[in-house]
Design a protein around this motif. Structure first.
Motif, PDB file in Angstrom:
ATOM      1  N   ARG A   1      30.920  15.113 -32.605  1.00  0.00           N
ATOM      2  CA  ARG A   1      29.566  15.628 -32.366  1.00  0.00           C
ATOM      3  C   ARG A   1      29.261  15.453 -30.878  1.00  0.00           C
ATOM      4  O   ARG A   1      29.357  14.341 -30.348  1.00  0.00           O
ATOM      5  CB  ARG A   1      28.544  14.886 -33.219  1.00  0.00           C
TER       6      ARG A   1
ATOM      7  N   ILE B   1      28.960  23.577 -36.613  1.00  0.00           N
ATOM      8  CA  ILE B   1      27.635  23.136 -37.050  1.00  0.00           C
ATOM      9  C   ILE B   1      26.728  23.031 -35.827  1.00  0.00           C
ATOM     10  O   ILE B   1      26.972  22.249 -34.918  1.00  0.00           O
ATOM     11  CB  ILE B   1      27.708  21.774 -37.773  1.00  0.00           C
TER      12      ILE B   1
ATOM     13  N   ALA C   1      23.161  13.934 -42.712  1.00  0.00           N
ATOM     14  CA  ALA C   1      24.428  14.513 -42.279  1.00  0.00           C
ATOM     15  C   ALA C   1      25.320  13.436 -41.680  1.00  0.00           C
ATOM     16  O   ALA C   1      24.850  12.561 -40.940  1.00  0.00           O
ATOM     17  CB  ALA C   1      24.179  15.622 -41.257  1.00  0.00           C
TER      18      ALA C   1
ATOM     19  N   HIS D   1      34.714  22.250 -36.572  1.00  0.00           N
ATOM     20  CA  HIS D   1      35.748  22.105 -37.593  1.00  0.00           C
ATOM     21  C   HIS D   1      37.074  22.648 -37.069  1.00  0.00           C
ATOM     22  O   HIS D   1      37.884  23.162 -37.831  1.00  0.00           O
ATOM     23  CB  HIS D   1      35.353  22.862 -38.862  1.00  0.00           C
TER      24      HIS D   1
ATOM     25  N   THR E   1      29.018  20.196 -33.835  1.00  0.00           N
ATOM     26  CA  THR E   1      30.098  19.495 -34.529  1.00  0.00           C
ATOM     27  C   THR E   1      31.071  20.569 -34.997  1.00  0.00           C
ATOM     28  O   THR E   1      30.700  21.466 -35.759  1.00  0.00           O
ATOM     29  CB  THR E   1      29.592  18.690 -35.731  1.00  0.00           C
TER      30      THR E   1
ATOM     31  N   GLY F   1      35.486  17.353 -35.734  1.00  0.00           N
ATOM     32  CA  GLY F   1      34.594  16.311 -36.234  1.00  0.00           C
ATOM     33  C   GLY F   1      33.791  15.611 -35.172  1.00  0.00           C
ATOM     34  O   GLY F   1      32.897  14.820 -35.488  1.00  0.00           O
TER      35      GLY F   1
ATOM     36  N   TYR G   1      27.038  16.483 -46.182  1.00  0.00           N
ATOM     37  CA  TYR G   1      25.598  16.330 -46.378  1.00  0.00           C
ATOM     38  C   TYR G   1      25.328  15.710 -47.749  1.00  0.00           C
ATOM     39  O   TYR G   1      26.032  15.971 -48.724  1.00  0.00           O
ATOM     40  CB  TYR G   1      24.902  17.692 -46.288  1.00  0.00           C
TER      41      TYR G   1
ATOM     42  N   GLU H   1      34.584  18.848 -42.220  1.00  0.00           N
ATOM     43  CA  GLU H   1      34.423  17.558 -41.546  1.00  0.00           C
ATOM     44  C   GLU H   1      33.000  17.019 -41.701  1.00  0.00           C
ATOM     45  O   GLU H   1      32.796  15.838 -41.954  1.00  0.00           O
ATOM     46  CB  GLU H   1      34.778  17.710 -40.067  1.00  0.00           C
ATOM     47  N   VAL H   2      32.006  17.889 -41.518  1.00  0.00           N
ATOM     48  CA  VAL H   2      30.612  17.448 -41.618  1.00  0.00           C
ATOM     49  C   VAL H   2      30.159  17.549 -43.071  1.00  0.00           C
ATOM     50  O   VAL H   2      30.332  18.572 -43.720  1.00  0.00           O
ATOM     51  CB  VAL H   2      29.704  18.301 -40.721  1.00  0.00           C
TER      52      VAL H   2
ATOM     53  N   THR I   1      29.940  12.558 -40.932  1.00  0.00           N
ATOM     54  CA  THR I   1      31.270  13.156 -40.865  1.00  0.00           C
ATOM     55  C   THR I   1      32.287  12.312 -41.627  1.00  0.00           C
ATOM     56  O   THR I   1      32.105  11.114 -41.822  1.00  0.00           O
ATOM     57  CB  THR I   1      31.752  13.298 -39.416  1.00  0.00           C
TER      58      THR I   1
ATOM     59  N   HIS J   1      24.350  10.912 -38.578  1.00  0.00           N
ATOM     60  CA  HIS J   1      23.954  11.358 -37.237  1.00  0.00           C
ATOM     61  C   HIS J   1      22.703  12.231 -37.234  1.00  0.00           C
ATOM     62  O   HIS J   1      22.171  12.539 -36.173  1.00  0.00           O
ATOM     63  CB  HIS J   1      25.094  12.098 -36.540  1.00  0.00           C
TER      64      HIS J   1
END
Length: 308
Positions: free
Chosen positions: A97, A122, A220, A59, A57, A95, A162, A159-160, A222, A268
């Motif tokens: 994946r 990521i 996780a 950015h 993923t 963003g 948690y 973007e990701v 986005t 995801h």
């Protein structure tokens, strides 16, 4: 007399091998390693037939220009695969994946804007070889992923995202097929705490949740997935959880707050959180590469996920 200025032409860097793994090599031509520039990165990737990268993923924007062979882009959720043949270029939006796989010997040129950095990419590594690549990239870039974000730059809005919670609470939301809401949702102001830096969850877990027993997980998702579900994110200072104040050491943190709950459909990946024999949180298995259990990877709807 009219002054004529000559165009400036400068040799800015040297090809540098940043990945040298079984079946996969990456030579950076320009970027943070090869030319010491964060503006753009350009590389040459050579992959043997049958190899693949883990789930990624990004950015940043990436253009994959296939010189020979074929790149197959896998997307989550069973969506159609995108096949990119020699001579074609595909754009990967921030963003997204995805996982690149190589059904035949393949050479391609990835162009990243802004430049590739480990904290902008990521990786869902699930084996020792993947973790070794990640560690080398961090060493070459001479920095770990930042532990806090203090300005309104692109990096202040990762973007990701948690979020951590008890496994029981998350499983209950999935079983009920409803959005998940943290226990302090209403008291906190009708939002869900999140972070763009998963390692920071260990700090906050030990500050707020050592007295909460049971298994914990990190989920996780986005910003894009949230936005498509009608949920937005507000970036602001670290705020209390329930009636417990934040640490004074967090005064410069910029924290993403999800304005609403978290629907399981936007998540995801799920990662177990490791605790010692007492109450202390130690790591996030599958994200923290220093943890011996990291090779177990995360789970997506109870399946293993990868990243390269």
């Amino acid at each position: 007399k009219r002054l004529i200025r000559m165009a400036k032409v400068t040799v800015v860097g040297t090809s540098t091998r940043v990945v040298d793994a079984d079946g996969l090599t990456i030579d950076e031509l320009a970027g943070n390693v090869a030319s010491k520039s964060d503006t753009i990165s350009i590389a040459v990737v050579n992959a043997k037939a049958g190899t693949s990268e883990p789930w990624l993923t990004l950015h940043y924007d990436e253009w994959i220009c296939v010189q020979s062979g074929k790149v197959v882009i896998e997307l989550p959720g069973g969506e159609d695969k995108v096949e990119v043949e020699a001579g074609k270029t595909v754009h990967i939006a921030p963003g997204t994946r995805f996982r690149p796989t190589f059904p035949m010997d393949t050479s391609y040129v990835p162009v990243c804007l802004p430049a590739f950095r480990p904290d902008r990419c990521i990786r869902e590594d699930e084996d020792a070889a993947g973790h070794k690549i990640a560690q080398k990239l961090k060493a070459l870039h001479n920095s770990e992923a930042p532990t806090c974000r203090t300005s309104n730059t692109e990096d202040s809005a990762p973007e990701v995202l948690y979020h951590m919670t008890t496994k029981a609470a998350w499983d209950a939301a999935k079983e009920a097929k409803t959005a998940y809401y943290p226990p302090t949702f209403e008291v906190d102001g009708y939002y869900t705490h999140a972070t763009g830096v998963p390692s920071r969850l260990i700090t906050t877990a030990n500050h707020f949740y050592q007295d909460v027993e049971g298994e914990w997980i990190c989920v996780a998702f986005t910003r894009t997935a949230l936005r498509e579900a009608g949920i937005y994110v507000r970036d602001e200072q670290a705020l209390p959880v329930g009636d417990k104040a934040v640490s004074e050491e967090w005064s410069q943190w910029v924290c993403p707050h999800v304005i609403g709950g978290i629907p399981p459909s936007v998540v995801h990946a799920e990662f177990p959180m490791k605790r010692d024999d007492g109450k202390r949180f130690l790591s996030i298995i599958g994200i923290d590469a220093t943890d011996n259990g990291a090779e177990n990877g995360g789970s997506k709807t109870n399946k293993r996920v990868r990243r390269a």
